[in-house]
Design a protein around this motif. Structure first.
Motif, mmCIF file in Angstrom:
data_model
loop_
_atom_site.group_PDB
_atom_site.id
_atom_site.type_symbol
_atom_site.label_atom_id
_atom_site.label_comp_id
_atom_site.label_asym_id
_atom_site.label_seq_id
_atom_site.Cartn_x
_atom_site.Cartn_y
_atom_site.Cartn_z
ATOM 1 N N SER A 214 0.856 -1.192 0.000
ATOM 2 C CA SER A 214 0.000 0.000 0.000
ATOM 3 C C SER A 214 0.885 1.232 0.000
ATOM 4 C CB SER A 214 -0.933 0.005 1.216
ATOM 5 O OG SER A 214 -0.201 0.056 2.419
ATOM 6 N N SER A 215 0.270 2.382 -0.182
ATOM 7 C CA SER A 215 1.036 3.622 -0.301
ATOM 8 C C SER A 215 1.773 3.963 0.988
ATOM 9 C CB SER A 215 0.096 4.768 -0.685
ATOM 10 O OG SER A 215 0.793 5.988 -0.754
ATOM 11 N N SER A 216 1.054 3.955 2.111
ATOM 12 C CA SER A 216 1.643 4.341 3.395
ATOM 13 C C SER A 216 0.945 3.573 4.504
ATOM 14 C CB SER A 216 1.480 5.850 3.621
ATOM 15 O OG SER A 216 1.703 6.204 4.969
ATOM 16 N N TYR A 387 -2.117 5.503 4.014
ATOM 17 C CA TYR A 387 -2.927 5.528 2.791
ATOM 18 C C TYR A 387 -2.984 4.094 2.281
ATOM 19 C CZ TYR A 387 -4.995 7.788 -1.341
ATOM 20 O OH TYR A 387 -5.857 8.209 -2.323
ATOM 21 N N GLY A 388 -4.142 3.465 2.476
ATOM 22 C CA GLY A 388 -4.292 2.074 2.078
ATOM 23 C C GLY A 388 -4.419 1.173 3.289
ATOM 24 N N HIS A 389 -4.353 -0.135 3.042
ATOM 25 C CA HIS A 389 -4.618 -1.102 4.116
ATOM 26 C C HIS A 389 -3.452 -1.280 5.079
ATOM 27 C CE1 HIS A 389 -2.249 -3.638 1.476
ATOM 28 N NE2 HIS A 389 -3.172 -3.550 0.520
ATOM 29 N N GLY A 390 -2.230 -0.935 4.675
ATOM 30 C CA GLY A 390 -1.085 -1.019 5.579
ATOM 31 C C GLY A 390 -0.469 -2.396 5.697
ATOM 32 N N VAL A 391 -0.934 -3.359 4.900
ATOM 33 C CA VAL A 391 -0.406 -4.725 4.961
ATOM 34 C C VAL A 391 0.752 -4.853 3.978
ATOM 35 C CG1 VAL A 391 -0.947 -7.173 4.701
ATOM 36 C CG2 VAL A 391 -2.688 -5.597 5.564
#
Length: 689
Positions: A214-216, A387-391
Motif C-alpha cells: 500500500s502507499s503508506s 494511505y491504504g490497508h497497511g499490509v
C-alpha cells in the motif's frame, strides 16, 4: 502438398496461441490475463489501431498495421466497422500480433500481447493476454513514481511480480482491486528495475507469498487477518512499527448540520430547493452517490444533517474495523399526504469500517488507522494516518529506506520477514536469496496535542532505548522554525516537549524527531501538526433597543453566535461613559440588558456591545438610542396627582406652580405624568407643554 498445407496451418495456430513476447520456454507459463476496466471504463463503442498486423485464431488478418477499426455493441454482439462499413458481427473473438513488438491501441492507449473481446453487461470488455515482464512494465510506474530511488523500484517490481504470479490462475483487472495496469506505456527507469529483477519472486516455505502493498502504513504495519477477516494470519505479514514510513495524514471535518431548513417551507420546496446547498463539498457528494446506488437512483437529494460518524473496534495494529453513520435527508418529490417533504434517514450501526469508508470515499478516509476523533454539538472531526490497508510493503517506507541506503533485499526483508527471493525464470533461474531483516534503529512514537488557548503544542514521544534526541519543527517548505529538544540524552520511556505557537500562523507543520542509540542506529519519525487557532471574532447580530418612559428604562437585546464575555457600555453625545450594563460571561444565543435612564437628560446616546471569546478574539458593534422625554410646566397653584383618571380617585402626590413634570401619555382630558417616583394622572388643562 496437402499434408504440408495442414502442417503449416497447425504451426500457424500454435504460434499465435501465445501472447506477444520473445519468451524462453520457462516463461511460457508466466503470462497474465487482465480485464481492461480502469482506463477504458464502460463503453459501447471503442476505437482500435494496430502498429502491426493482428490475426484471428484461425489465421485470418483482423487488422493491418496502421489500420483503424471501431467496435460497437449491437444486439448483444460486437460489430466491427472499418469506417462506415460493417465488417462483421461476433459474440466474441480473439486477435494475436504477428510480431512480438506490435501494439494494439484501444481508445488511444497501447497494449502488448493478444486480446479477447467480448460484450459484458452491454459494454465492450477486452481481456489482455500479456507476458509477465511486459505486464509489469505497465504496472510498476503506475504503482510507484518512476523517479523514485532505484532500490525502491526494484522492491516494488519484485512485490508486483510476486502478487501477479500468486493470482496467475485468475483473470484479474487493471484497477486497484488488483494492481493498476496501464498497458505498454512504461518508463525507462521502472523498465530497468523490472529487467534487473527478472523472474524474481518472494517465497515463504517454498510457496509464493501474498505480496500485499500500500502507499503508506502510517508508521505501523498491519496483519492480513485484521484487514480481511477471512483466512489465517500469515507469518510474514506481521504487525510492527515502521519508522521509515512517511505517515501520510488525512482528516475528515464535517458540520453536523449541512442545511438549515428551519426557515424553509417544506410544503413549497420549489421556492428554495435550487438555491440551497450542503456546506461540505468533499464528503457529501460521495454520500449522495452512495444513496443513489442504494435505493435512491436518479433522485434529487438534499442531505440536511450528519449527526453521527464514528469508528470503533480497534485491532492490535490500531486500525478500526467497525463504524456507525447516520444521514438525514430529503428527496424531492417524496412528500406526505399534505404535500410536505418527508425526512428520510439512513443509519448504519456497528457496520464494517470498509463500508463506511466506501461511503465517505477512500481518497478522503485514506486508511483505517484512526489517530484521533472528536465530536461536539456542531462538528465531527476524524484524523488518521496512512494511505491504504497497511499490509505488507509501504511504498513511501520503501522510498525512505532506499534513500537511507537500504538495498531492495533489505527493504523486502523488513516488510516480508522470514522469506526468500527466488528466481522463477530468466538467467540464474532457481537461485535463492535469504532475506534478513536489518537491525532497525531506535523507533520513536510521537503524539501531539495542540492547546490553542495557551498558544502551545504538547508533544509526547516514547523511546524503546536510551538515545540522543533532537526534535525539530518545520514549516511546509521544510524550513526549521523551532527546536524544542536539541541533542538531549534521554532515557528509555516516554518524554514530553512544548512548542510555543504564539507567533505561528494557522497551517500544517511537521514535527521531526531523531533518536540515535549508543551503537549509532538512528530512528527517524515525522508527524504533521495542524495549527488551527480560532481567529474568528464573535458575531453580534439582531441588535434592538426599546424604551419605556413609564419605568424610564431601555431594553437592549442582541444575539451572539458563541460563548463570550460581553460588555454593554452607554456613552452620551460627548463620549462620556454614563453606564456599564454587563461585564460577564454569556452563552451563545439571544441576550438582553436593561438601562435605567431616569437620571438622563434628553439626547442621543451610543450603545456599544463588545464580545470577547475564549481565544481573545473581540468584536464590538454600536447603535444609537434617543431619549425624548416630554415635559410640561404646572400652571395651577397646587395640582393633585391622582391614582386613576378620576377627580375623586386617591391622591398619590402633589405638584405646584411652575414645577416641571414628565408627561408619559395623553389619555382624553388627562395626562399620565411622572414626578420622581410618583406616577399618576392630572388634568391636562393645568399643565402647559
Amino acid at each position: 502438398m496437402r499434408s504440408l498445407r495442414y502442417l503449416f496451418i497447425a504451426f500457424f495456430i500454435t504460434f499465435f496461441a501465445f501472447p506477444s513476447h520473445e519468451a524462453t520456454a520457462a516463461e511460457e507459463n508466466t503470462s497474465m490475463e487482465v480485464k481492461l476496466k480502469n482506463y477504458l471504463g464502460n463503453r459501447t463503442s471503442v476505437k482500435i489501431k494496430a502498429t502491426g498486423d493482428y490475426r484471428t485464431s484461425g489465421g485470418e488478418i483482423f487488422i493491418k498495421a496502421g489500420e483503424n477499426l471501431t467496435l460497437k455493441v449491437e444486439s448483444g454482439k460486437l460489430a466491427v466497422y472499418k469506417g462506415f462499413k460493417k465488417m462483421g458481427s461476433y459474440a466474441s473473438f480473439k486477435v494475436m500480433p504477428g510480431k512480438p513488438d506490435a501494439s494494439l491501441f484501444i481508445n488511444g492507449r497501447p497494449y502488448l500481447g493478444s486480446f479477447s473481446f467480448t460484450a459484458e453487461d452491454g459494454y465492450i470488455r477486452p481481456i489482455n493476454h500479456v507476458y509477465m515482464e511486459d505486464y509489469l512494465k505497465g504496472v510498476v510506474p503506475l504503482e510507484m513514481p518512476a523517479l523514485w530511488h532505484a532500490e525502491a523500484l526494484k522492491a516494488q517490481a519484485i512485490a508486483a511480480r510476486t502478487y501477479a504470479l500468486r493470482h496467475q490462475s485468475t483473470i484479474i483487472d487493471d484497477t486497484v482491486s488488483y494492481q493498476v495496469y496501464g498497458g505498454a506505456a512504461g518508463h525507462y527507469r521502472t523498465n530497468s528495475a523490472i529487467e534487473q529483477t527478472k523472474g524474481m519472486v518472494i517465497k515463504h516455505d517454498g510457496e509464493i507469498i501474498e505480496a500485499f502493498f500500500s502507499s503508506s502504513n502510517g508508521g505501523m504495519t498491519e496483519s492480513n487477518s485484521n484487514v480481511w477477516s477471512s483466512g489465517n494470519s500469515l507469518a510474514y505479514l506481521s504487525i510492527k512499527e515502521d519508522p521509515y514510513d512517511s505517515k501520510t495524514n488525512w482528516e475528515i471535518m464535517l458540520d453536523k448540520q449541512q442545511i438549515d431548513l428551519s426557515k424553509m417551507d417544506l410544503s413549497k420546496p420549489e421556492e428554495w430547493w435550487a438555491s440551497v446547498e450542503e456546506k461540505d463539498k468533499t464528503v457529501v457528494p460521495k454520500l449522495k452517490v452512495w444513496l443513489k446506488n442504494n435505493g435512491y437512483a436518479n433522485k434529487d437529494i438534499k442531505i440536511t444533517d450528519i449527526p453521527l460518524l464514528t469508528f470503533t473496534d480497534e485491532k492490535t495494529g490500531g486500525r478500526v474495523t467497525k463504524g456507525s453513520i447516520q444521514l438525514n435527508f430529503y428527496v424531492r418529490g417524496l412528500v406526505d399526504d399534505r404535500g410536505k417533504l418527508l425526512q428520510q434517514t439512513v443509519k448504519l450501526t456497528n457496520a464494517a469500517a470498509s463500508k463506511i469508508r466506501g461511503m465517505v470515499g477512500q481518497e478522503v478516509m485514506k486508511s483505517y488507522l484512526v489517530d484521533h476523533s472528536s465530536t461536539d454539538p456542531s462538528k465531527i472531526s476524524i484524523e488518521g494516518s496512512g494511505y491504504g490497508h497497511g499490509v505488507g510493503l509501504s511504498q513511501f517506507g520503501a522510498k525512505n529506506r532506499a534513500e537511507a541506503g537500504q538495498s531492495y533485499q533489505e527493504i523486502l526483508g523488513f516488510y516480508y520477514p522470514d522469506t526468500t527471493i527466488e528466481k522463477e525464470y530468466g538467467p540464474g533461474a532457481g537461485s535463492k536469496t535469504e532475506l534478513v531483516v536489518k537491525s532497525e534503529p531506535n523507533s520513536v512514537n510521537m503524539k501531539a496535542e495542540p492547546d490553542h488557548l495557551n498558544d502551545e503544542v504538547g508533544i509526547t514521544y516514547s523511546l524503546k532505548e536510551d538515545a540522543v534526541v533532537t526534535l525539530t519543527i518545520k514549516n511546509s517548505k521544510g524550513k526549521a522554525l523551532a527546536t524544542p529538544v536539541r541533542d538531549q540524552t534521554m532515557k528509555k520511556g516516554t518524554h514530553s516537549a512544548i512548542w510555543n505557537t504564539k507567533t505561528v500562523n494557522n497551517g500544517t507543520y511537521e514535527a521531526e524527531i531523531s533518536a540515535m542509540d549508543r551503537t549509532g542506529n538512528e530512528g527517524l519519525a515525522t508527524m504533521a501538526i495542524k495549527i488551527s487557532k480560532d481567529t474568528s471574532a464573535p458575531k453580534i447580530t439582531d441588535v434592538n433597543t426599546s424604551g419605556n418612559y413609564s419605568t424610564e428604562k431601555a431594553n437592549i437585546t442582541y444575539t451572539i453566535n458563541e460563548n463570550a464575555n460581553v460588555t454593554v457600555e452607554i456613552k452620551n453625545s460627548k463620549g462620556k461613559v454614563v453606564g456599564i450594563l454587563s461585564e460577564r460571561q454569556f452563552t451563545k444565543g439571544r441576550q438582553s440588558a436593561t438601562w435605567d435612564f431616569k437620571n438622563m437628560s434628553n439626547g442621543t446616546f451610543t450603545v456599544t456591545i463588545s464580545a470577547k471569546d475564549k481565544s481573545n478574539n473581540q468584536k464590538s458593534i454600536s447603535t444609537k438610542v434617543s431619549i425624548r422625554k416630554t415635559t410640561g410646566i404646572v400652571t395651577a397653584r397646587e395640582l393633585y396627582i391622582k391614582k386613576n383618571k378620576n377627580a375623586s380617585s386617591e391622591t398619590v402626590g402633589n405638584l405646584y406652580r411652575d414645577q416641571a413634570v414628565t408627561i408619559l401619555a395623553q389619555q382624553d382630558e388627562w395626562y399620565k405624568v411622572k414626578k420622581g417616583s410618583q406616577i399618576g394622572y392630572v388634568l391636562k388643562k393645568h399643565v402647559k407643554k
